[in-house]
Design an enzyme around this catalytic site. Structure first.
Site, PDB file in Angstrom:
ATOM      1  N   HIS A 157      33.303  43.533  56.352  1.00 27.06           N
ATOM      2  CA  HIS A 157      34.434  43.860  55.474  1.00 27.06           C
ATOM      3  C   HIS A 157      33.914  44.451  54.149  1.00 27.06           C
ATOM      4  O   HIS A 157      34.362  45.517  53.705  1.00 27.06           O
ATOM      5  CB  HIS A 157      35.242  42.582  55.209  1.00 27.06           C
ATOM      6  CG  HIS A 157      36.374  42.741  54.238  1.00 27.06           C
ATOM      7  ND1 HIS A 157      37.686  42.726  54.617  1.00 27.06           N
ATOM      8  CD2 HIS A 157      36.390  42.937  52.887  1.00 27.06           C
ATOM      9  CE1 HIS A 157      38.461  42.894  53.552  1.00 27.06           C
ATOM     10  NE2 HIS A 157      37.697  43.021  52.489  1.00 27.06           N
ATOM     11  N   GLU A 158      32.959  43.789  53.533  1.00 25.60           N
ATOM     12  CA  GLU A 158      32.452  44.264  52.239  1.00 25.60           C
ATOM     13  C   GLU A 158      31.745  45.615  52.379  1.00 25.60           C
ATOM     14  O   GLU A 158      31.785  46.441  51.476  1.00 25.60           O
ATOM     15  CB  GLU A 158      31.508  43.230  51.614  1.00 25.60           C
ATOM     16  CG  GLU A 158      32.135  41.848  51.377  1.00 25.60           C
ATOM     17  CD  GLU A 158      33.440  41.897  50.606  1.00 25.60           C
ATOM     18  OE1 GLU A 158      33.582  42.745  49.716  1.00 25.60           O
ATOM     19  OE2 GLU A 158      34.341  41.072  50.908  1.00 25.60           O
TER      20      GLU A 158
ATOM     21  N   GLU B 136      36.300  41.920  39.496  1.00 26.53           N
ATOM     22  CA  GLU B 136      37.594  42.372  40.002  1.00 26.53           C
ATOM     23  C   GLU B 136      38.671  41.317  39.766  1.00 26.53           C
ATOM     24  O   GLU B 136      38.473  40.171  40.147  1.00 26.53           O
ATOM     25  CB  GLU B 136      37.516  42.659  41.503  1.00 26.53           C
ATOM     26  CG  GLU B 136      38.767  43.370  42.000  1.00 26.53           C
ATOM     27  CD  GLU B 136      38.731  43.682  43.501  1.00 26.53           C
ATOM     28  OE1 GLU B 136      37.978  43.016  44.222  1.00 26.53           O
ATOM     29  OE2 GLU B 136      39.474  44.571  43.908  1.00 26.53           O
TER      30      GLU B 136
ATOM     31  N   GLY C 142      35.545  34.842  48.584  1.00 26.97           N
ATOM     32  CA  GLY C 142      34.574  34.753  49.667  1.00 26.97           C
ATOM     33  C   GLY C 142      33.404  35.676  49.405  1.00 26.97           C
ATOM     34  O   GLY C 142      32.242  35.326  49.630  1.00 26.97           O
TER      35      GLY C 142
ATOM     36  N   HIS D   4      34.040  48.522  52.199  1.00 26.39           N
ATOM     37  CA  HIS D   4      34.396  48.860  50.818  1.00 26.39           C
ATOM     38  C   HIS D   4      33.379  49.782  50.152  1.00 26.39           C
ATOM     39  O   HIS D   4      33.696  50.425  49.151  1.00 26.39           O
ATOM     40  CB  HIS D   4      34.466  47.595  49.965  1.00 26.39           C
ATOM     41  CG  HIS D   4      35.728  46.812  50.129  1.00 26.39           C
ATOM     42  ND1 HIS D   4      36.971  47.383  50.090  1.00 26.39           N
ATOM     43  CD2 HIS D   4      35.946  45.487  50.301  1.00 26.39           C
ATOM     44  CE1 HIS D   4      37.893  46.439  50.231  1.00 26.39           C
ATOM     45  NE2 HIS D   4      37.300  45.285  50.373  1.00 26.39           N
TER      46      HIS D   4
ATOM     47  N   GLU E 112      42.030  46.982  50.703  1.00 28.27           N
ATOM     48  CA  GLU E 112      41.914  45.745  51.469  1.00 28.27           C
ATOM     49  C   GLU E 112      42.382  45.894  52.908  1.00 28.27           C
ATOM     50  O   GLU E 112      41.810  45.336  53.829  1.00 28.27           O
ATOM     51  CB  GLU E 112      42.657  44.608  50.759  1.00 28.27           C
ATOM     52  CG  GLU E 112      42.040  44.241  49.411  1.00 28.27           C
ATOM     53  CD  GLU E 112      40.539  43.976  49.478  1.00 28.27           C
ATOM     54  OE1 GLU E 112      40.000  43.783  50.583  1.00 28.27           O
ATOM     55  OE2 GLU E 112      39.900  43.997  48.415  1.00 28.27           O
TER      56      GLU E 112
HETATM   57 ZN    ZN Z   1      38.030  43.318  50.437  1.00 29.69          ZN
END
Ligand code: ZN
Length: 776
Positions: free
Chosen positions: A268-269, A101, A233, A272, A291
């Site tokens: 968080h991931e 990405e 991260g 997604h 995001e």
């Molecule tokens: Zn993200």
């Protein structure tokens, strides 16, 4: 659509960091095909069954008209960079891994490298028999032969190129499952045993999201992979999420600070996997959609799993406050930003895309209602599964679910840069409200449809404020109940606003507005310090974190003006939290700031053995040694040589605070040695707080800029690094800073540079107004 499927046959030469590949493309209709392909040696092309001449300029591969299929043979090296398919070394070995990405897939194989060009992928990878191979899908077949083994993976569902993953190396794994889904933590050097906590979190979060969205996780398995060298991260590759080691591996010995970081990153991931992977933005201009949602939802889900952490405090004090700061500059950008190419896309992984987007979602959720918000999201994800969508598709879904004018409100908040300040005039029972745009360097005329909720004599009232108007209020009142709205308020009487607060969210909101007006020059430092001293006994984590970080930032800008106040505020807070159970996380955070300003506390902590200090206090311990020890570099360097990656990060961060200029220089240079992983070079941003060595840090930055630029090339890290460091270390060297960025053309960080230069102006102004004479 045109390419609907890629079949990739990689043959990897592990020793020589090289691979050859036979690639087959399948189209659903004829097309004049041009592929993104960077740095490859193309050996031959076949189109629709026969050899075909092609043109290749090192970036684009033109095949001419293709009716249904093409085959490409090519080869490439695997470089030691942090983008594309790269080699990531660690003590005693290396892995090969991908990070795509936004535009790294073209560094590995010729493809249509845009998020909307979804296709199925079938990978076949030939490697030495002792190596493990991980991809998005589980293996379908493994065959041994010719001294190598080949691993054939199951075909993926339709997905974007930037989410494809391939990892090769000696991985060891932890395993678990949730229903039919297999879960793994994979790591190098036998480190996966530290992944138990990560696995537990992932399991709970997968369950929570499946329920929240009403859509199960879509792939048969999920890998969480620790990568030794990693620019970001973490990265949400579908079914094969990659992490920087310290963002994944944490155990009982790590302390709560590390575990919180790990949990937040994983959750968080995982968001997604739905928001981003299953449904993807059409183009990078809606990156924020991915995001913002992942950011906002991850706090909600972590809050559900670990209610005792009160992470919504963290959300406000870091995501909301952090993004408001950048959004108060004229160099800010709208949440929805026009992106013409990938170089521009790399730069929008910033506080506006993550923090402001997420905070605006919180505002709209509080306006719509939680249930309606959830229903709208779920409808949206179901409708666009395996395909692409834009922000307006989402507003339509939210509007339908709530029956409220979401599209109108959101399009103003998302397409316009900045945010309003609402000024209050009058002091009786009727007050006039007027709005304009808020900026540190001057306001400007503009207005937003503001979903306004306010507190008057303890009761809540709401209205949609579109133009200047008057409201009736009681004896005590404040605007922006719970701080749910993304705007500033300028009170005539801050005391009256504080006394109208019903809870800590309200108080946080007033303090945060006051701080913004201090930076703007409208509120004086004495008035501000007077107000926050009233909170030195607060037992609320949100208020404590917010005020501590404000004082921390102020110390980095005007150390003399706030040293005393920061020392006494932090001293009483450290004492207070030390007396509580399970408060190691808070004590650690507060102590990190206290050691900088309180000699007695700093000297006492620095004399303690680093390894005997609890993990949550070790960052403060490293900083204390840096500031107060007599041989700071030597001492921290010795500790570093015995530390694992988790403590190494703390020790590097600590080194950036070293007070003795010679030692500090040695610490900066140490960052560039082989002993430090490339990814950890970003620890240099901690030098922002080193008020004793601004000039040293700036000179070092200038001298080593070409190297920093190379290490972080096209990873999107550079703009953030510049905007976090330069506004502080540039104080006192303003004209030299401007000259440097004028003379050097750095298109890949242009947005970060603009932010840095303007924030430097804001801080320099405050510094000139408050600091008398040169720092001692
Ligand atoms: Zn993200």
């Amino acid at each position: 659509m045109s390419i609907i499927k890629y079949e990739l046959f990689f043959d990897v030469d592990w020793q020589n960091s090289h691979y050859t590949c036979r690639e087959k493309l399948f189209l659903d209709r004829p097309e004049e095909l041009t592929l993104d392909a960077v740095g490859m040696k193309i050996r031959g092309v076949e189109v629709d069954g026969s050899a075909r001449p092609f043109s290749y300029d090192g970036k684009l591969l033109k095949l001419g008209n293709v009716s249904s299929r093409a085959e490409i043979e090519f080869e490439r090296d695997v470089p030691e960079e942090l983008m594309g398919f790269y080699r990531a070394p660690y003590d005693g070995g290396y892995i090969m891994t991908t990070h795509f990405e936004p535009d790294g897939a073209r560094l590995m194989f010729p493809c249509q490298d845009e998020p909307s060009k979804k296709a199925r992928f079938k990978l076949n990878v030939k490697v030495d028999p002792d190596l493990d191979v991980i991809s998005n899908m589980p293996p379908a077949r493994v065959e041994e032969g010719e001294g190598k083994k080949s691993v054939e993976f199951q075909e993926t569902p339709p997905m974007s190129t930037y989410l494809l993953y391939l990892g090769i190396g000696k991985f060891d794994q932890l395993e678990d499952s949730l229903g039919d889904t297999k879960l793994y933590v994979a790591a190098f050097s036998g480190k996966s045993k530290r992944g138990r906590f990560a696995l537990e979190v992932a399991k709970k979060a997968l369950k929570a999201y499946s329920e929240y969205f009403g859509i199960p996780y879509q792939l048969p398995k999920l890998h969480l992979i620790a990568v030794p060298e990693f620019a970001m991260g973490a990265m949400e590759n579908w079914g094969a999420i990659t992490f920087r080691e310290t963002a994944l591996l944490a155990d009982e010995k790590s302390g709560e600070t590390a575990r919180r970081g790990v949990a937040t990153t994983i959750v968080h991931e995982l968001a997604h996997q739905w928001f981003g992977d299953l449904v993807t933005m059409k183009w990078w201009d809606d990156l924020w959609l991915n995001e913002s949602f992942a950011t906002y939802l991850s706090y909600k889900v972590v809050d559900g799993i670990f209610p005792e952490w009160q992470v919504m405090s963290e959300f406000l004090s870091s995501e909301t406050s952090g993004s408001l700061l950048v959004d108060s500059l004229s160099s800010t950008h709208p949440i929805h930003v026009e992106v013409r190419n990938e170089t521009e896309a790399e730069q929008i992984f910033d506080a506006i895309s993550y923090g402001k987007g997420a905070s605006v979602l919180r505002m709209i959720e509080s306006y719509m209602g939680e249930e309606e918000f959830k229903k709208g999201l779920s409808d949206f994800l179901k409708r666009f599964s395996y395909s692409n969508a834009t922000a307006s598709d989402l507003w339509d879904a939210l509007e339908k679910a709530s029956g409220k004018p979401v599209s109108k409100i959101m399009s103003a908040w998302v397409n316009k840069a900045g945010h309003p300040v609402i000024a209050i005039a009058g002091s009786g029972s009727s007050v006039a409200l007027s709005q304009r745009g808020f900026r540190f360097l001057g306001n400007w005329t503009d207005s937003w449809p503001v979903p306004l909720v306010y507190v008057s004599d303890g009761d809540l009232y709401s209205t949609l404020l579109e133009k200047d108007s008057a409201i009736r209020v009681g004896k005590s009142f404040k605007l922006n109940a719970d701080g749910a709205g993304y705007y500033r308020v300028l009170y005539q009487d801050w005391g009256r606003a504080l006394s109208a607060c019903r809870n800590a969210y309200d108080q946080w909101n007033v303090i945060s507005d006051m701080y913004a007006h201090l930076l703007q020059g409208v509120v004086g430092i004495d008035q501000y310090l007077g107000a926050i001293s009233g909170f030195s006994g607060t037992e609320d984590a949100l208020l404590s974190q917010e005020i501590s970080s404000q004082l921390g930032m102020l110390y980095a800008v005007v150390p003399d003006a706030v040293r005393e106040a920061s020392a006494s505020w932090h001293r009483s807070q450290v004492d207070l939290w030390q007396g509580k159970e399970n408060a190691g996380y808070m004590v650690g955070r507060l102590a990190r700031r206290l050691v900088l300003v309180d000699r007695e506390y700093g000297v006492s902590l620095s004399s303690k053995d680093y390894w005997s200090v609890p993990p949550d206090l070790r960052q403060a311990s490293a900083l204390a040694k840096a500031v107060w020890s007599s041989k700071p570099f030597q001492e921290l360097r010795e500790l570093y040589s015995k530390a694992d990656e988790e403590d190494r990060t703390r020790l590097l961060h600590g080194m950036m605070a070293i007070r003795r200029p010679d030692d500090f220089r040695r610490a900066l240079d140490f960052l560039l040695t082989k002993d430090v992983r490339k990814q950890d070079l970003r620890q240099v941003v901690a030098a922002a707080n080193n008020v004793h060595n601004r000039k040293v840090a700036w000179d070092w930055f200038k001298a080593n800029f070409p190297l920093l630029r190379k290490v972080f090339s096209s990873s999107g890290v550079l703009p953030g690094l510049i905007s976090s460091l330069i506004p502080y270390v540039g104080i006192g060297s303003e004209s030299d800073v401007s000259k440097f960025f004028e003379e050097n053309d750095i298109p890949e960080a242009i947005m970060g540079i603009r932010v840095a230069l303007e924030l430097l102006q804001v801080y320099s102004r405050l510094n000139r107004a408050l600091e008398t004479g040169p720092s001692p």
